[in-house]
Design a protein around this motif. Sequence first.
Motif, short mmCIF file in Angstrom:
data_model
loop_
_atom_site.label_atom_id
_atom_site.label_comp_id
_atom_site.label_asym_id
_atom_site.label_seq_id
_atom_site.Cartn_x
_atom_site.Cartn_y
_atom_site.Cartn_z
N SER A 18 0.49 -1.50 0.22
CA SER A 18 -0.25 -0.44 0.26
C SER A 18 0.68 1.63 -0.18
O SER A 18 0.37 2.69 -0.65
N GLY A 21 2.27 2.16 -3.15
CA GLY A 21 1.48 2.43 -4.70
C GLY A 21 1.13 3.87 -3.85
O GLY A 21 1.66 4.55 -4.64
N GLY A 22 0.95 4.60 -2.65
CA GLY A 22 0.89 5.77 -2.30
C GLY A 22 2.09 6.69 -2.39
O GLY A 22 1.52 8.52 -3.23
N PHE A 24 4.23 5.79 -4.75
CA PHE A 24 4.69 6.58 -6.37
C PHE A 24 2.98 7.25 -7.01
O PHE A 24 3.56 8.34 -7.87
N ALA A 25 1.99 7.31 -6.33
CA ALA A 25 1.35 8.22 -6.52
C ALA A 25 1.77 9.19 -6.32
O ALA A 25 1.48 10.92 -6.93
N ILE A 26 2.14 9.68 -4.87
CA ILE A 26 2.17 11.50 -4.47
C ILE A 26 3.43 11.83 -5.31
O ILE A 26 3.15 12.95 -5.85
N ALA A 28 4.36 11.12 -7.93
CA ALA A 28 4.20 11.01 -10.25
C ALA A 28 3.27 12.44 -9.98
O ALA A 28 3.43 12.86 -10.81
N VAL A 29 2.44 12.16 -8.64
CA VAL A 29 1.66 13.51 -8.81
C VAL A 29 2.63 15.18 -8.43
O VAL A 29 2.71 15.89 -9.62
N GLY A 64 8.34 8.95 -9.07
CA GLY A 64 7.17 8.55 -8.54
C GLY A 64 7.87 7.05 -8.40
O GLY A 64 7.35 7.01 -7.09
N ALA A 68 7.93 5.58 -3.90
CA ALA A 68 7.80 3.89 -4.02
C ALA A 68 8.51 3.52 -3.28
O ALA A 68 8.41 2.50 -1.95
#
Length: 127
Positions: A18, A21-22, A24-26, A28-29, A64, A68
């Motif tokens: 988890s 993934g979180g 990577f999302a943070i 990437a944004v 990202g 991660a």
Amino acid sequence: MGRHSDPSRQPCPWVILSDLGGGFAIGAVLGGTWNFFKGAKNSPSGSRMTGAVSAVKARAPVLGGNFAVWGGLFSAYDCALTEARGKQDSLEFDPIWCFNGRLFGYSWRVSTLLVLCCLWRTVFSGY
């Protein structure tokens, strides 16, 4: 999970996934936003949008991935210390940040890194 761990917390392998993934999302944004403006600024005036989009495509996934890895290792250290100590509390926070910082190549001595991590925690958590 050990027998003393928090029942409301997800099991350790799922927490690590988890947080991967979180992270990577943070990354990437935030990387997309940063590189969009940087690409637009560094492009010629006629093709700012094209330069911004190409900068996002090139660099946002890299940032990202870096986030991660950081988040995944943080969770892995957290799970390892929780399992080794048999409980989860706020005392694990400092060594986890220091392990991550040491692993990612901060060339400071371990004692200096530990003091800085403790100061960081004191400033931002209030104790």
